[in-house]
Write a protein that holds these residues in place. Structure first.
Motif, PDB file in Angstrom:
ATOM      1  N   ASN A 143       0.646  -1.251   0.033  1.00  0.00           N
ATOM      2  CA  ASN A 143       0.050   0.015   0.197  1.00  0.00           C
ATOM      3  C   ASN A 143       0.880   1.258  -0.043  1.00  0.00           C
ATOM      4  OD1 ASN A 143      -2.666  -1.407  -0.026  1.00  0.00           O
ATOM      5  ND2 ASN A 143      -2.193  -1.923   2.182  1.00  0.00           N
ATOM      6  N   PHE A 144       1.949   1.299   0.552  1.00  0.00           N
ATOM      7  CA  PHE A 144       2.875   2.288   0.680  1.00  0.00           C
ATOM      8  C   PHE A 144       4.176   1.892   0.567  1.00  0.00           C
ATOM      9  CE2 PHE A 144      -0.668   2.950   3.842  1.00  0.00           C
ATOM     10  CZ  PHE A 144      -1.238   4.063   3.168  1.00  0.00           C
ATOM     11  N   PRO A 145       4.472   1.720  -0.803  1.00  0.00           N
ATOM     12  CA  PRO A 145       5.956   1.300  -0.864  1.00  0.00           C
ATOM     13  C   PRO A 145       7.112   2.405  -0.689  1.00  0.00           C
ATOM     14  CG  PRO A 145       4.686   1.116  -2.892  1.00  0.00           C
ATOM     15  CD  PRO A 145       3.632   1.295  -1.894  1.00  0.00           C
ATOM     16  N   GLN A 146       6.412   3.451  -1.175  1.00  0.00           N
ATOM     17  CA  GLN A 146       7.231   4.753  -1.092  1.00  0.00           C
ATOM     18  C   GLN A 146       7.785   5.026   0.412  1.00  0.00           C
ATOM     19  OE1 GLN A 146       3.762   4.979  -1.253  1.00  0.00           O
ATOM     20  NE2 GLN A 146       3.118   6.961  -1.109  1.00  0.00           N
ATOM     21  N   TYR A 147       6.897   4.788   1.371  1.00  0.00           N
ATOM     22  CA  TYR A 147       7.493   5.058   2.723  1.00  0.00           C
ATOM     23  C   TYR A 147       8.232   3.832   3.135  1.00  0.00           C
ATOM     24  CZ  TYR A 147       3.330   8.189   2.433  1.00  0.00           C
ATOM     25  OH  TYR A 147       2.695   9.206   1.938  1.00  0.00           O
ATOM     26  N   LEU A 167      10.046   7.763  10.913  1.00  0.00           N
ATOM     27  CA  LEU A 167       9.350   8.508   9.653  1.00  0.00           C
ATOM     28  C   LEU A 167       8.646   9.983  10.137  1.00  0.00           C
ATOM     29  CD1 LEU A 167       7.712   5.770   7.506  1.00  0.00           C
ATOM     30  CD2 LEU A 167       9.747   6.922   6.885  1.00  0.00           C
ATOM     31  N   PRO A 168       8.326  10.994   9.508  1.00  0.00           N
ATOM     32  CA  PRO A 168       7.691  11.893  10.054  1.00  0.00           C
ATOM     33  C   PRO A 168       6.356  11.669   9.885  1.00  0.00           C
ATOM     34  CG  PRO A 168       9.166  12.387   8.099  1.00  0.00           C
ATOM     35  CD  PRO A 168       9.392  11.058   8.137  1.00  0.00           C
ATOM     36  N   GLY A 169       5.608  12.331  10.810  1.00  0.00           N
ATOM     37  CA  GLY A 169       4.108  12.446  10.853  1.00  0.00           C
ATOM     38  C   GLY A 169       3.491  11.644  12.215  1.00  0.00           C
ATOM     39  N   TYR A 170       4.283  11.259  13.093  1.00  0.00           N
ATOM     40  CA  TYR A 170       3.579  10.588  14.418  1.00  0.00           C
ATOM     41  C   TYR A 170       3.675  11.504  15.348  1.00  0.00           C
ATOM     42  CZ  TYR A 170       1.553   7.120  17.377  1.00  0.00           C
ATOM     43  OH  TYR A 170       0.772   6.540  18.059  1.00  0.00           O
ATOM     44  N   PRO A 185       0.529  -0.302  10.483  1.00  0.00           N
ATOM     45  CA  PRO A 185       0.895   0.472  11.610  1.00  0.00           C
ATOM     46  C   PRO A 185       0.400   1.858  11.816  1.00  0.00           C
ATOM     47  CG  PRO A 185       2.697  -0.887  10.974  1.00  0.00           C
ATOM     48  CD  PRO A 185       1.723  -1.127   9.762  1.00  0.00           C
ATOM     49  N   ARG A 186       0.092   2.333  12.707  1.00  0.00           N
ATOM     50  CA  ARG A 186      -0.358   3.879  12.949  1.00  0.00           C
ATOM     51  C   ARG A 186       0.898   4.684  12.315  1.00  0.00           C
ATOM     52  NH1 ARG A 186      -0.734   2.859  19.193  1.00  0.00           N
ATOM     53  NH2 ARG A 186       1.435   2.736  19.738  1.00  0.00           N
ATOM     54  N   HIS A 187       2.121   4.467  12.571  1.00  0.00           N
ATOM     55  CA  HIS A 187       3.066   5.428  11.944  1.00  0.00           C
ATOM     56  C   HIS A 187       3.137   5.393  10.597  1.00  0.00           C
ATOM     57  CE1 HIS A 187       4.748   4.356  15.875  1.00  0.00           C
ATOM     58  NE2 HIS A 187       5.723   5.249  15.892  1.00  0.00           N
ATOM     59  N   PHE A 188       2.534   4.326   9.959  1.00  0.00           N
ATOM     60  CA  PHE A 188       2.665   4.611   8.359  1.00  0.00           C
ATOM     61  C   PHE A 188       1.174   5.285   7.832  1.00  0.00           C
ATOM     62  CE2 PHE A 188       5.714   1.474   8.867  1.00  0.00           C
ATOM     63  CZ  PHE A 188       6.652   1.708   7.863  1.00  0.00           C
ATOM     64  N   ILE A 189       0.141   5.054   8.734  1.00  0.00           N
ATOM     65  CA  ILE A 189      -0.861   5.902   8.388  1.00  0.00           C
ATOM     66  C   ILE A 189      -0.698   7.333   8.681  1.00  0.00           C
ATOM     67  CG2 ILE A 189      -3.496   6.383   9.380  1.00  0.00           C
ATOM     68  CD1 ILE A 189      -3.974   3.388   9.389  1.00  0.00           C
ATOM     69  N   THR A 190      -0.120   7.796   9.775  1.00  0.00           N
ATOM     70  CA  THR A 190       0.109   9.236   9.880  1.00  0.00           C
ATOM     71  C   THR A 190       1.239   9.858   9.046  1.00  0.00           C
ATOM     72  OG1 THR A 190       1.603   8.883  11.615  1.00  0.00           O
ATOM     73  CG2 THR A 190      -0.714   9.055  12.212  1.00  0.00           C
ATOM     74  N   ARG A 191       2.051   8.752   8.654  1.00  0.00           N
ATOM     75  CA  ARG A 191       3.104   9.301   7.771  1.00  0.00           C
ATOM     76  C   ARG A 191       2.221   9.737   6.477  1.00  0.00           C
ATOM     77  NH1 ARG A 191       4.891  11.498   4.134  1.00  0.00           N
ATOM     78  NH2 ARG A 191       6.890  11.313   3.170  1.00  0.00           N
ATOM     79  N   ALA A 192       1.197   8.944   5.798  1.00  0.00           N
ATOM     80  CA  ALA A 192       0.192   9.288   4.741  1.00  0.00           C
ATOM     81  C   ALA A 192      -0.520  10.571   5.063  1.00  0.00           C
ATOM     82  CB  ALA A 192      -0.818   8.186   4.517  1.00  0.00           C
ATOM     83  N   ILE A 198      -7.565   8.347   4.654  1.00  0.00           N
ATOM     84  CA  ILE A 198      -6.200   7.948   4.785  1.00  0.00           C
ATOM     85  C   ILE A 198      -6.378   7.165   6.085  1.00  0.00           C
ATOM     86  CG2 ILE A 198      -3.978   8.522   5.531  1.00  0.00           C
ATOM     87  CD1 ILE A 198      -4.230  10.786   3.420  1.00  0.00           C
ATOM     88  N   LEU A 199      -7.053   7.943   7.123  1.00  0.00           N
ATOM     89  CA  LEU A 199      -7.409   7.079   8.473  1.00  0.00           C
ATOM     90  C   LEU A 199      -7.909   5.960   8.447  1.00  0.00           C
ATOM     91  CD1 LEU A 199      -7.633  10.420  10.776  1.00  0.00           C
ATOM     92  CD2 LEU A 199      -5.858   9.038  10.373  1.00  0.00           C
ATOM     93  N   THR A 200      -9.168   5.964   7.597  1.00  0.00           N
ATOM     94  CA  THR A 200      -9.916   4.554   7.493  1.00  0.00           C
ATOM     95  C   THR A 200      -9.058   3.586   6.890  1.00  0.00           C
ATOM     96  OG1 THR A 200     -11.820   6.007   7.324  1.00  0.00           O
ATOM     97  CG2 THR A 200     -12.131   3.668   6.482  1.00  0.00           C
ATOM     98  N   ASP A 201      -8.412   3.811   5.749  1.00  0.00           N
ATOM     99  CA  ASP A 201      -7.434   2.753   5.140  1.00  0.00           C
ATOM    100  C   ASP A 201      -8.193   1.743   4.508  1.00  0.00           C
ATOM    101  OD1 ASP A 201      -4.786   2.050   4.578  1.00  0.00           O
ATOM    102  OD2 ASP A 201      -4.507   0.863   6.401  1.00  0.00           O
TER     103      ASP A 201
END
Length: 384
Positions: free
Chosen positions: A74-78, A179-182, A209-216, A229-232
């Protein structure tokens, strides 16, 4: 584990300005802050005493691989970004990914995390001329002095990840190697937000993991995208948090939101509950679910959250930045203060987003005894 020399609370928040691909930005962060990241990994007891032993077990390794595959899909860039950080800092990728999995890695062995690495208290004030989001960044004491600001501009030659993102520009406070965002962040679309960790009992490997959702979240252009994004949908979060947020240039009245996010066992999407503060209202939130009926663990963090909320409620309703700073500096409860400075958990920074002045003030010590270490302008995309 080596014994890390204590250097006390430093009045220092380093910052990097970087531009490039996800991998290049991650690499620059890792290279620039290699010593901080290496030192943090050496001193992180949770990593060495809990996460790595779980990773070395069959159940833990399967949970790790399932979760990594989910994020890669889902988030290969991260994942590229995190690999860049690992390469730049010359540290093992799996150790950084374990920090992002957090207690999800322990759930595979039916273990509850003995130590919760994060806390945080947040106050949003929405009154005429005073539109403030204030936040304490609380973490395990070894995180003190192991954080930095990342101001990044990422431009991709093709859409990235499940949300087809081609450009991100943001500034975020980051724990070393994360990662940024958390923590506290804003992006060039005017999204301002902070995160509170919440301890759902039932964590789910193989989810996001929440760290990747908040990065998004750092890519979100509007409130609809934030909720998406949060619903994922199709995966859902594997653990829980709450997001305190606003958009600087939204149409109509200023609105602040607190969004509680939790995993669901039966559906492949997160469950959300949104509380909105309209003009004249405020929001208080710490580290417990206040609205979603979610089973919670970590008794000490829940007790701390309850006591910090009780401390807030002993004040009159906050009216302005001074009230927020006073509340976030509160130490009236010696066992569970709002501003924490103990051997176990410390408030590593305090942030104030002023949505009228469009500034972000950061304190590296208690605001009641210090001035902001830096006041950053909130710079938005042209046309915003």
């Amino acid at each position: 584990m080596p014994v890390i020399e204590s250097i006390g609370r430093r009045q220092c928040i380093p910052i990097i300005y970087t531009r490039g691909t996800h991998y290049e930005v991650g690499f620059d962060v890792g290279r620039s802050f290699a010593s901080i990241i290496q030192n943090f990994l050496e001193s992180c007891k949770t990593l060495h005493e809990e996460f790595l032993p779980a990773y070395d077990s069959p159940e833990g390794r399967k949970a790790y691989e399932d979760t990594l595959n989910c994020v890669k899909a889902n988030f290969p860039q991260y994942i590229d970004e995190l690999q860049g950080t690992a390469d730049g800092a010359k540290v093992p990728f799996h150790e950084l990914f374990l920090l992002h999995m957090d207690n999800i890695i322990l759930s595979a062995r039916q273990e509850e995390g003995m130590r919760q690495p994060y806390g945080c208290s947040t106050i949003c004030v929405n009154r005429g001329g005073q539109e403030i989001l204030g936040h304490t960044e609380d973490a395990l004491a070894e995180t003190l002095n192991h954080f930095y600001l990342v101001s990044a501009h990422i431009i991709s030659d093709k859409p990235q990840g499940r949300w087809n993102v081609t450009e991100e520009k943001f500034t975020s406070l980051c724990y070393a190697g994360h990662l940024p965002g958390y923590t506290m962040s804003y992006n060039h679309h005017g999204l301002v937000f902070s995160i509170n960790t919440l301890s759902a009992k039932n964590l789910i490997p193989g989810r996001t993991p929440r760290h990747f959702i908040t990065r998004a979240l750092l890519s979100a252009e509007n409130f609809v995208e934030v909720q998406q994004i949060l619903t994922d949908a199709g995966s859902g979060t594997g653990d829980g948090c709450s997001v305190n947020m606003t958009f600087l240039d939204q149409e109509g009245d200023r609105l602040f939101h607190n969004i509680e996010v939790a995993p669901t066992e039966c559906e492949n999407e997160s469950q959300l509950n949104v509380l909105t503060a309209s003009p004249g209202e405020h929001i208080l939130h710490c580290n417990s679910y206040l609205r979603l009926p979610v089973k919670q663990v970590n008794v000490e963090m829940l007790r701390s959250s309850e006591e910090r909320m009780a401390a807030f409620k002993r004040y009159a309703s906050p009216q302005d930045e001074d009230d927020v700073l006073k509340m976030l500096s509160d130490t009236s409860n010696k066992e569970f203060p709002v501003f924490r400075d103990s051997e176990f958990v410390s408030t590593i920074a305090v942030g104030i987003f002023d949505c009228v002045k469009r500034t972000w003030s950061l304190y590296s010590d208690s605001p009641k005894k210090s001035e902001p270490l830096v006041v950053l302008p909130l710079v938005l995309k042209k046309g915003k």
